[in-house]
Design a protein around this motif. Sequence first.
Motif, PDB file in Angstrom:
ATOM      1  N   ILE A  25       0.667  -1.350  -0.068  1.00 59.05           N
ATOM      2  CA  ILE A  25       0.024   0.135   0.098  1.00 59.05           C
ATOM      3  C   ILE A  25       0.931   1.135   0.046  1.00 59.05           C
ATOM      4  N   TRP A  26       1.743   1.361   0.980  1.00 60.31           N
ATOM      5  CA  TRP A  26       2.730   2.344   1.095  1.00 60.31           C
ATOM      6  C   TRP A  26       3.276   2.737  -0.416  1.00 60.31           C
ATOM      7  N   TRP A  27       3.970   1.681  -0.817  1.00 60.70           N
ATOM      8  CA  TRP A  27       4.719   1.566  -1.984  1.00 60.70           C
ATOM      9  C   TRP A  27       4.141   1.807  -3.358  1.00 60.70           C
ATOM     10  N   CYS A  28       3.099   1.382  -3.525  1.00 58.94           N
ATOM     11  CA  CYS A  28       2.181   1.922  -4.607  1.00 58.94           C
ATOM     12  C   CYS A  28       1.576   3.210  -4.576  1.00 58.94           C
ATOM     13  N   THR A  29       1.288   3.653  -3.581  1.00 59.81           N
ATOM     14  CA  THR A  29       0.988   5.042  -3.293  1.00 59.81           C
ATOM     15  C   THR A  29       1.957   5.918  -3.710  1.00 59.81           C
ATOM     16  N   GLY A  30       3.057   5.857  -3.581  1.00 55.96           N
ATOM     17  CA  GLY A  30       4.134   6.623  -3.915  1.00 55.96           C
ATOM     18  C   GLY A  30       4.236   6.494  -5.252  1.00 55.96           C
ATOM     19  N   HIS A  31       4.394   5.122  -5.777  1.00 51.91           N
ATOM     20  CA  HIS A  31       4.473   5.140  -7.306  1.00 51.91           C
ATOM     21  C   HIS A  31       3.367   5.749  -8.171  1.00 51.91           C
ATOM     22  N   ARG A  32       2.458   5.333  -7.484  1.00 53.51           N
ATOM     23  CA  ARG A  32       1.150   6.042  -8.503  1.00 53.51           C
ATOM     24  C   ARG A  32       1.044   7.677  -8.589  1.00 53.51           C
ATOM     25  N   LEU A  33       1.664   8.149  -7.503  1.00 60.50           N
ATOM     26  CA  LEU A  33       1.780   9.575  -7.239  1.00 60.50           C
ATOM     27  C   LEU A  33       2.822  10.035  -8.471  1.00 60.50           C
ATOM     28  N   HIS A  34       3.886   9.155  -8.509  1.00 53.19           N
ATOM     29  CA  HIS A  34       4.723   9.353  -9.412  1.00 53.19           C
ATOM     30  C   HIS A  34       4.658   9.238 -10.875  1.00 53.19           C
ATOM     31  N   HIS A  35       3.680   8.277 -10.913  1.00 51.66           N
ATOM     32  CA  HIS A  35       2.960   8.355 -12.732  1.00 51.66           C
ATOM     33  C   HIS A  35       2.143   9.661 -12.917  1.00 51.66           C
ATOM     34  N   ARG A  36       1.466   9.713 -11.852  1.00 55.54           N
ATOM     35  CA  ARG A  36       0.423  11.089 -12.108  1.00 55.54           C
ATOM     36  C   ARG A  36       1.099  12.164 -12.319  1.00 55.54           C
ATOM     37  N   TYR A  37       2.014  12.715 -11.419  1.00 55.71           N
ATOM     38  CA  TYR A  37       2.757  13.838 -11.391  1.00 55.71           C
ATOM     39  C   TYR A  37       4.242  13.838 -11.837  1.00 55.71           C
TER      40      TYR A  37
END
Length: 443
Positions: free
Chosen positions: A107-119
């Motif tokens: 959950i922590w890892w994917c939250t950061g990575h999805r932020l990375h892709h979106r922004y």
Amino acid sequence: MNEKRRNTDVPESEKLTQFDIFKSNYDINWRHVPVILGVPMLALLGALTTELTRPTLIWSIIFYFLTGFGITAGYHRLWCHRTFVASLPLQVFLLVCATASIQGSVIWWCTGHRLHHRYTDTSKDPYSVHRGLLWSHIGWLLVIEHDLPKGEVDVSDLTKDPLLIWQDKEFDWFSPVCALLLPTVVAGLGWGDWRGGFVYAAVVRLVFVHHATFSVNSIAHYLGDRPYDNKSAGDSTITALATLGEGNHCFHHAYPTDYRNGIRWYQYDPTKWIIALYGALGIATDLNTFNDNEIQKGMIQTSQRRLDDWNETINWGRSLRDLPVIDMDDFRASAKAGRPLILISGIIYDVTDWVAKHPGGKKIIKSAIGKDATAMFNGGVYNHSRVARNLLDNMRVGIVRGGMEVQIFSKQDVLIKGETTTIVEVAECTGDTTTGKGTGFTR
């Protein structure tokens, strides 16, 4: 060929640099410091004082790939991007392997990575490479910036999964069991190398897995070609070798729901191969791929944008739309008065600087002054190349109204900075910019 990273698509207010850390309100992330900085020191000390046996070396390499695939196939391509569907046994296996990498919960890892892709590449990108390689590699893990703009992403699919909820809750004790105890026990019970198992299969292996993953955030956004998008992510064989295939990163950012990163058979992407193996074994289904036609659209659009940018740096000569429209009599009068003007397909060219350089000699080009040389230019004397036509672009000074070869004039296409238009259309939209008959040209 490596292409210079672009930061031109990001609004000024969204850009950050490597120096912004000194301006922000931040605290040291003491939860991460022992793992990011302490483990490499322990690995170095252990490697200098511990013999490496062959069985332990083999086991360390195997465990490196198992835990690496846990991150690339599990955390990244399964849970973060949903590129395939995994059976429950496969999910458990990948979860154990990935947890052994001590990179936070799914959950922590994917939250950061999805932020990375979106922004990507903006101030809301947790590990934007525009803040420097050190920041995108480990810096973002070592500090907590209180002033950093916060982005939002949907991770409800993850927070509703009982398996992932359990891992997130129990991560603090479960991760050292998977990362340190498991590889040590295997080496100890297997061939009696407890110390070597801990040093090499656990600690040294953990350092390699960490920095392989961190390289996706840093080096993969610095090196490589960018055939699918103009953002920082690049496709690099070097990075792919270091990251179990994640270095084909430009493709991944453009098409994140494709289970492949290296889409060509020759591109190194063992994560793609292992997922395909899972599919062949029936423990993974719905392996998602983008249609090749859509991929080629992206490649064409990216190439066209770069060509357009390149085109803007080239002097194509005075635009046809800016040329004065004059009568045929004025053209002839100006040429008779001594100005070396030639008419080709309705456009008037001043060949003053070309008379002495003309490959066919002065005599031929002088014979065309004051005349319609369309036929001569297009095969009557010599069928000129595109290079010759490009040279003429910088010599055009006007458009003639009447008296030219009408059929050729009306059908001739002219390329103006990527736009194809007919001279007749240009003449119509330009209008007569002279003050009347007999005014001639002004230089």
